[in-house]
Scaffold this active site. Sequence first.
Site, PDB file in Angstrom:
ATOM      1  CG  ASP A  70       2.285   1.743   0.888  1.00  0.00           C
ATOM      2  OD1 ASP A  70       2.311   0.809   0.077  1.00  0.00           O
ATOM      3  OD2 ASP A  70       2.288   2.946   0.553  1.00  0.00           O
ATOM      4  CG  ASP A 124      -1.155  -1.823   2.855  1.00  0.00           C
ATOM      5  OD1 ASP A 124       0.014  -1.454   2.723  1.00  0.00           O
ATOM      6  OD2 ASP A 124      -1.665  -2.778   2.232  1.00  0.00           O
ATOM      7  CG  HIS A 178      -1.052  -5.026  -4.334  1.00  0.00           C
ATOM      8  ND1 HIS A 178      -0.188  -5.315  -3.303  1.00  0.00           N
ATOM      9  CD2 HIS A 178      -1.111  -3.676  -4.405  1.00  0.00           C
ATOM     10  CE1 HIS A 178       0.250  -4.182  -2.779  1.00  0.00           C
ATOM     11  NE2 HIS A 178      -0.292  -3.173  -3.420  1.00  0.00           N
ATOM     12  CG  ASP A 179       2.328  -2.995  -5.985  1.00  0.00           C
ATOM     13  OD1 ASP A 179       1.208  -2.537  -6.266  1.00  0.00           O
ATOM     14  OD2 ASP A 179       2.909  -2.746  -4.914  1.00  0.00           O
ATOM     15  CD  GLU A 216       6.034  -1.510  -0.951  1.00  0.00           C
ATOM     16  OE1 GLU A 216       5.763  -1.841  -2.106  1.00  0.00           O
ATOM     17  OE2 GLU A 216       5.737  -0.402  -0.483  1.00  0.00           O
TER      18      GLU A 216
HETATM   19  C1  NOJ Z   1       3.273   0.267  -2.550  1.00  0.00           C
HETATM   20  C2  NOJ Z   1       1.947  -0.375  -2.809  1.00  0.00           C
HETATM   21  O1  NOJ Z   1       2.127  -1.772  -2.783  1.00  0.00           O
HETATM   22  C3  NOJ Z   1       1.459   0.133  -4.141  1.00  0.00           C
HETATM   23  O2  NOJ Z   1       0.321  -0.548  -4.597  1.00  0.00           O
HETATM   24  C4  NOJ Z   1       1.211   1.609  -4.024  1.00  0.00           C
HETATM   25  O3  NOJ Z   1       0.883   2.130  -5.290  1.00  0.00           O
HETATM   26  C5  NOJ Z   1       2.442   2.344  -3.501  1.00  0.00           C
HETATM   27  N1  NOJ Z   1       3.078   1.676  -2.421  1.00  0.00           N
HETATM   28  C6  NOJ Z   1       2.063   3.729  -3.033  1.00  0.00           C
HETATM   29  O4  NOJ Z   1       1.313   3.642  -1.863  1.00  0.00           O
END
Ligand code: NOJ
Length: 564
Positions: free
Chosen positions: A203, A98, A333-334, A258
């Site tokens: 990210d 990342d 993971h989100d 992302e």
């Molecule tokens: C995206 C990441 O996937 C997430 O886990 C994170 O909280 C936010 N960006 C902030 O970095």
Amino acid sequence: MTKKWWMESVGYQIYPKSFFDTNYDGIGDINGIIQKLEYLSSLGVNLIWICPFYDSPMDDHGYDVRNFFDIAKEFGTMDDVKRLIEKAHGLGIKIILDYVLNHTSDEHPWFIESRKSKDNPYRDYYIWHEGKLQEGKKIEPTNWGSFFGGSCWKHDELTDSYYMKIFSDKMPDLNWQNEKVRNEMINVGQKWLDLGIDGFRLDAVSHLDRSEFVDIINAPDRYPLDWHRFSNLPKVHDYLKELNKKLFSKSDCLTIGEVGGEASIESGLKYAAFEANELSMVFNFDHNWCNNIYEVLSTKKLKTNLLCLKKALNKWQIAFKDKGWVPLNWLNHDQPRLMSQYGNHQYPLASGKMLATVLHMMRGTPFIYQGEEIGMTNFLFDDVSQFKDISSVNAYHRYLLDDSDPVKALKKAAIRSRDNPRTPMQWSASYYAGFSVVNPWMPINYNYKKINVEKNIKHKNSLWYHYQKLIELRRFSEYHDVITYGNYEMIDDNDEYLFNYLRYNHNQKLLVLNSFASQRIEYDLSSFKIMKKVIGNYKKQSIKNGKIKLKPFESIVFELKEEL
Ligand code: NOJ
């Protein structure tokens, strides 16, 4: 199109905190990843994306970086990282990390300086603004909401000003308009590439530019979240072109941005078309929420909206056909776990295999999220103390304000909680699911005795072997070319139960049939000249008079004989 190594890769995403603990502190570590590299290699994976393991106070579990050049002590040391890179490369596995560009931790030395005074040399590293006077009181410069709830501004006593933070209070946003910031971040990327990594997942990359600081009018809430105010704005592309010129293009690295927040196809192409000179690909979230997740709270059953799902996946396949490349990932993971989002609990094996096939037979680079290969599920949260994710805790408190019933608030926060995919990896049926020998930082899912790696590997018919076979087909079989580079064409577009498509090149053609129905469905095969079955999730097929009776969640790929 120039072929690239990452077009022929199969990726696996690792959330290090929950992968494998080797130093008995209940937290996964880098050494744990090293020890599981053979496991990944046996699955067939040749690319891993590892979520942040940099030094961090862990407000957002590592996305709040305190030092880009050091490793969080719970994860290990820089020497561990060097060993990881060496061993992974020895096994033919590339590594991307990342690259957290939008913000740092408030404990990062740049921010510690920046907040000291208005004329500190680091002041402009972050986005500071004076408060706005309203009825004699100072309030936030705008009413914009943050992703994690509340305002996207935080008041700082020392200079009586506000800094911007679109995530948590402890994650101040960097000011990308400042050339010094851009150079610092290029330096960060360069150091990691020099260490031997193979690329980055960028990210929150779509947020590097902000629109004019004016209030959102007619807002329903005090701090409405309108991500258009800080997503996919024009200057992001200037910054990425600069990063590409000064950093990415100098090595053969892979870059995946992302770009959540309703990134349109048009903006996706701006980032990742072959000629864009920005990124190799972008992760989008269009296909992540194609079900009735909110209605489920009023006791309805979760149901996949297949037309929505097909449309979302199809449009990226079509738009990037000759123009670019896409990653193929279900969830990360989100988001909730795949099996809990689109799987079927009555037919977990069949539906899990079918979902894997849907994605792995498409054009792009597949990414498996840890535990997906064994069918891990969401966690049944029964107390708010089980939430470790700050956005889930915030959501719970917000819901409590709307409706004072704590049970409902918990249910509502749990269903989309980012903690669902973060419960420890279920390696075996032994204590703590073989993840650790001490109580882990996150509760282990109750179903670990039923769902774990050891059990999957023991049973030849398991989901794990299905993933392995799909990867083997893509990487090493006679179908390598057609699966990797072949054309994609959706068929039966309007069918509400079937997700069917063709893959073909100049000498091969595949028919991919996937049923999302729990009842049998008859499908007419008479217009196809079937040569053989390539992969399926049921041993036997019932084909009679040119018609196949697809069993619940059946998925089957046929090679076709066809003049092309
Ligand atoms: C995206 C990441 O996937 C997430 O886990 C994170 O909280 C936010 N960006 C902030 O970095």
